[in-house]
Structures are given as structure tokens and as C-alpha cells.
Design an enzyme around this catalytic site. Structure first.
Site, PDB file in Angstrom:
ATOM      1  N   ASN A  73     133.839 -46.642 -35.048  1.00  0.00           N
ATOM      2  CA  ASN A  73     132.453 -47.061 -34.582  1.00  0.00           C
ATOM      3  C   ASN A  73     131.589 -46.593 -35.846  1.00  0.00           C
ATOM      4  O   ASN A  73     131.554 -45.542 -36.244  1.00  0.00           O
ATOM      5  CB  ASN A  73     132.181 -46.133 -33.370  1.00  0.00           C
ATOM      6  N   TRP A  74     130.939 -47.763 -36.584  1.00  0.00           N
ATOM      7  CA  TRP A  74     130.392 -47.444 -37.553  1.00  0.00           C
ATOM      8  C   TRP A  74     128.712 -47.213 -37.410  1.00  0.00           C
ATOM      9  O   TRP A  74     128.084 -46.813 -38.451  1.00  0.00           O
ATOM     10  CB  TRP A  74     130.626 -48.674 -38.228  1.00  0.00           C
ATOM     11  N   LYS A  75     128.497 -47.179 -36.090  1.00  0.00           N
ATOM     12  CA  LYS A  75     127.056 -46.822 -35.878  1.00  0.00           C
ATOM     13  C   LYS A  75     126.167 -47.332 -36.687  1.00  0.00           C
ATOM     14  O   LYS A  75     126.560 -48.582 -37.286  1.00  0.00           O
ATOM     15  CB  LYS A  75     126.859 -45.154 -35.979  1.00  0.00           C
ATOM     16  N   HIS A 112     128.292 -45.340 -25.149  1.00  0.00           N
ATOM     17  CA  HIS A 112     128.538 -44.423 -26.164  1.00  0.00           C
ATOM     18  C   HIS A 112     127.314 -43.171 -25.926  1.00  0.00           C
ATOM     19  O   HIS A 112     126.286 -43.495 -25.377  1.00  0.00           O
ATOM     20  CB  HIS A 112     128.313 -44.954 -27.356  1.00  0.00           C
ATOM     21  N   GLU A 139     125.427 -41.862 -27.632  1.00  0.00           N
ATOM     22  CA  GLU A 139     124.074 -42.041 -28.343  1.00  0.00           C
ATOM     23  C   GLU A 139     123.380 -43.217 -27.477  1.00  0.00           C
ATOM     24  O   GLU A 139     121.724 -42.808 -27.517  1.00  0.00           O
ATOM     25  CB  GLU A 139     124.296 -42.549 -29.781  1.00  0.00           C
ATOM     26  N   GLU A 152     134.805 -38.814 -24.960  1.00  0.00           N
ATOM     27  CA  GLU A 152     134.231 -38.441 -26.187  1.00  0.00           C
ATOM     28  C   GLU A 152     133.212 -37.342 -25.279  1.00  0.00           C
ATOM     29  O   GLU A 152     132.123 -37.649 -24.881  1.00  0.00           O
ATOM     30  CB  GLU A 152     133.523 -39.545 -26.701  1.00  0.00           C
ATOM     31  N   GLY A 202     130.175 -36.100 -33.899  1.00  0.00           N
ATOM     32  CA  GLY A 202     129.451 -35.980 -35.246  1.00  0.00           C
ATOM     33  C   GLY A 202     129.303 -34.361 -35.352  1.00  0.00           C
ATOM     34  O   GLY A 202     128.201 -34.055 -36.172  1.00  0.00           O
ATOM     35  N   SER A 222     134.725 -36.309 -33.760  1.00  0.00           N
ATOM     36  CA  SER A 222     135.315 -35.549 -34.975  1.00  0.00           C
ATOM     37  C   SER A 222     136.743 -35.572 -35.330  1.00  0.00           C
ATOM     38  O   SER A 222     137.222 -34.828 -35.498  1.00  0.00           O
ATOM     39  CB  SER A 222     134.513 -33.981 -34.837  1.00  0.00           C
ATOM     40  N   GLY A 267     134.357 -42.052 -35.555  1.00  0.00           N
ATOM     41  CA  GLY A 267     132.827 -42.172 -36.146  1.00  0.00           C
ATOM     42  C   GLY A 267     133.068 -42.054 -37.393  1.00  0.00           C
ATOM     43  O   GLY A 267     133.489 -42.958 -38.461  1.00  0.00           O
ATOM     44  N   GLY A 268     132.470 -40.853 -37.978  1.00  0.00           N
ATOM     45  CA  GLY A 268     132.318 -40.655 -39.586  1.00  0.00           C
ATOM     46  C   GLY A 268     133.550 -40.889 -40.167  1.00  0.00           C
ATOM     47  O   GLY A 268     133.585 -41.696 -41.349  1.00  0.00           O
TER      48      GLY A 268
HETATM   49  C1  PEP Z   1     131.793 -41.776 -32.108  1.00  0.00           C
HETATM   50  O1  PEP Z   1     130.809 -42.012 -32.789  1.00  0.00           O
HETATM   51  O2  PEP Z   1     132.366 -42.235 -31.267  1.00  0.00           O
HETATM   52  C2  PEP Z   1     132.511 -40.454 -32.583  1.00  0.00           C
HETATM   53  C3  PEP Z   1     133.507 -39.972 -32.034  1.00  0.00           C
HETATM   54  O3  PEP Z   1     131.927 -40.025 -33.852  1.00  0.00           O
HETATM   55  P1  PEP Z   1     132.488 -38.947 -34.867  1.00  0.00           P
HETATM   56  O4  PEP Z   1     134.002 -39.336 -34.860  1.00  0.00           O
HETATM   57  O5  PEP Z   1     131.918 -38.970 -36.066  1.00  0.00           O
HETATM   58  O6  PEP Z   1     132.445 -37.692 -33.933  1.00  0.00           O
END
Ligand code: PEP
Length: 248
Positions: free
Chosen positions: A9-11, A92, A94, A162, A168, A207, A228-229
Site C-alpha cells: 500500500n503506497w498511500k 483502511h 486511514e 491491521e 506506520g 509495520s 505500507g512503508g
Molecule cells: C498499511 O498502510 O496498511 C500499513 C500496514 O502501513 P505500515 O506497513 O507502514 O505500518
């Protein structure tokens, strides 16, 4: 049979240059890994870069539930199909917490996605205060029921657990905490639609990085990751994918 999936997930990150590099660099890194499906969720405006290649399956980070209409700034499931998307993230954290998407909206989105033959990855997870007050299962149960009760074929949906406190933040759920939630999710899916829960992929997100992949993927009910990251760089995502096959 449920699939193993590693999704990125590149947000609201990347640009056309970094994405072109990713599209070139990532496929050779995972060319020998064939029992994992890789899916990338870029920002909407870069979906066309994925449409121009055929190696990496992709999807959108969000969609509107209506087919068309006066909804400035929104994008429908049909439009995503038109751009070659096969997947869409729904719910998600967010979207739920920053953009205040309600359970009713998320249910409509899931049904609209399925109607247009997109596979929704439905994200669920508790906030830290909910976990601390012992409400984790209650929250997960209502998120699952609110989103999925009207779905006719649950095997067409992927779930991502999640925990909000792990997204994050650098703080990952321990393998035991994640597995406990995944077992609960599978048992809830079984009550919503008996006989199918073993066929539904349940991903973990929060994470995830190469350093914690090996321990998490050993858990029986974790079928892969929503990252994500750590998904922004091809080498790191490929490493997560490689550990996911080696350690399962
Ligand atoms: C996500 O955006 O779904 C996520 C899990 O981010 P991260 O891996 O950066 O915590």
C-alpha cells in the site's frame, strides 16, 4: 484454497520516476517466487503506469460506492476496472479514522466492488484504547459483520487484519497477538458463512518489514502481508516476499 499474498500500500507516496523504476526492478527480484501473489496499490494517478505493464497485479487504495454521478473527486469501481485494476483496498484505518468512512459506506463499497468484479481487501483492526480495554474481538466482530453480512460469496474477499496501533508506528503485533486475532477472524468468517473460512486469505498489516516477516509468517493463520512503508522499495518488498515463502 486460500492464496499467499504480499501487497504494497503506497498511500500518498512515490512519483512517476520512482514508480517506473519499481516496475522495472521488482519483477526480476521475485521471478522465482511463484506461490505468492504480489499486488501493488499506487496512488490513483499512477494506475496508468501499471496498466502499461503486465507483470505486477495492482489495485486502488479506495473507491466510491456509486457507479457514476455528481461526486467531485471520487472514482467508481467501473473506472478502476477500466484501468485494469483487479483489487481495491476498502476500510483502511486511514480511511476510517482520518476520512471518517462509516461502516455503512464500507459495506456499500465492498458490494459495489464485487459487483464490478474487483476483489476487495477489507481492512479491519482495533485502536490501542480498544485493545487496552479488552474490546479487540468485539471490534473485529462488528467490523466483519458490518462489512460482510450481505456478501453472497465470501471467498471473493480478502481480509487484512491491521491493528491501528501498529500501522506506520514501527510497533508490530507479536506473532502470537497477530495469530490470536487471525484465528478469531477465521472463526467469525465461519459463522457469517459456514464452510468457507479456510478458503479466505487473511493478511497481517502493521509495520511489517523483512526483520519481522519470518516470525509472523510461521503462524498458521497468517496468509501474507499488507505492507505500507516497507513496500516502497523493490528490494525490501522482495525480501519480505522471499522470507514469506522460505519460512511458511
Ligand atoms: C498499511 O498502510 O496498511 C500499513 C500496514 O502501513 P505500515 O506497513 O507502514 O505500518
Amino acid at each position: 484454497m486460500r492464496k499467499k499474498i504480499v501487497a504494497g500500500n503506497w498511500k500518498m507516496f512515490q512519483n512517476s520516476f520512482s514508480i517506473k523504476d519499481f516496475i522495472e526492478d521488482f519483477p526480476p527480484l521475485v521471478a522465482d517466487i511463484d506461490d505468492i501473489e504480489h499486488i501493488i496499490f499506487p496512488p490513483f494517478v499512477y494506475l496508468n503506469l501499471f496498466q502499461a505493464q503486465n507483470k505486477i497485479p495492482y489495485g486502488a487504495q479506495n473507491m466510491h460506492f456509486e457507479e457514476r454521478g455528481a461526486f467531485t473527486g471520487e472514482i467508481s469501481a467501473g473506472m478502476l476496472r477500466d484501468l485494469g485494476c483487479k483489487f481495491v483496498l476498502i476500510g483502511h484505518s486511514e480511511r476510517r479514522h482520518i476520512f471518517k468512512e462509516t461502516p455503512e459506506m464500507l459495506e456499500k463499497k465492498i458490494l459495489a466492488a464485487l459487483q464490478d468484479e474487483l476483489t476487495p481487501i477489507y481492512c479491519i483492526g482495533e485502536k490501542i484504547e480498544e485493545r487496552r480495554s479488552g474490546k479487540t474481538f468485539e471490534v473485529l466482530s462488528s467490523q466483519l459483520r458490518d462489512g460482510l453480512s450481505e456478501v453472497r460469496d465470501l471467498t471473493k474477499v480478502i481480509i487484512a487484519y491491521e491493528p491501528v496501533w501498529a500501522i506506520g508506528t514501527g510497533e508490530t503485533a507479536t506473532p502470537e497477538i497477530a495469530e490470536e486475532a487471525h484465528v478469531f477472524i477465521r472463526s467469525e468468517l465461519e459463522t457469517i458463512m459456514p464452510g468457507i473460512s479456510e478458503d479466505i486469505s487473511v493478511l497481517y498489516g502493521g509495520s511489517v518489514k523483512p526483520e519481522n516477516t519470518k516470525e509472523l509468517i510461521k503462524m498458521k493463520n497468517i496468509d501474507g502481508f499488507l505492507v505500507g512503508g516497507a513496500s516502497l522499495k523493490p528490494e525490501t518488498l522482495a525480501q519480505i516476499s522471499r522470507f514469506s515463502v522460505e519460512e511458511k
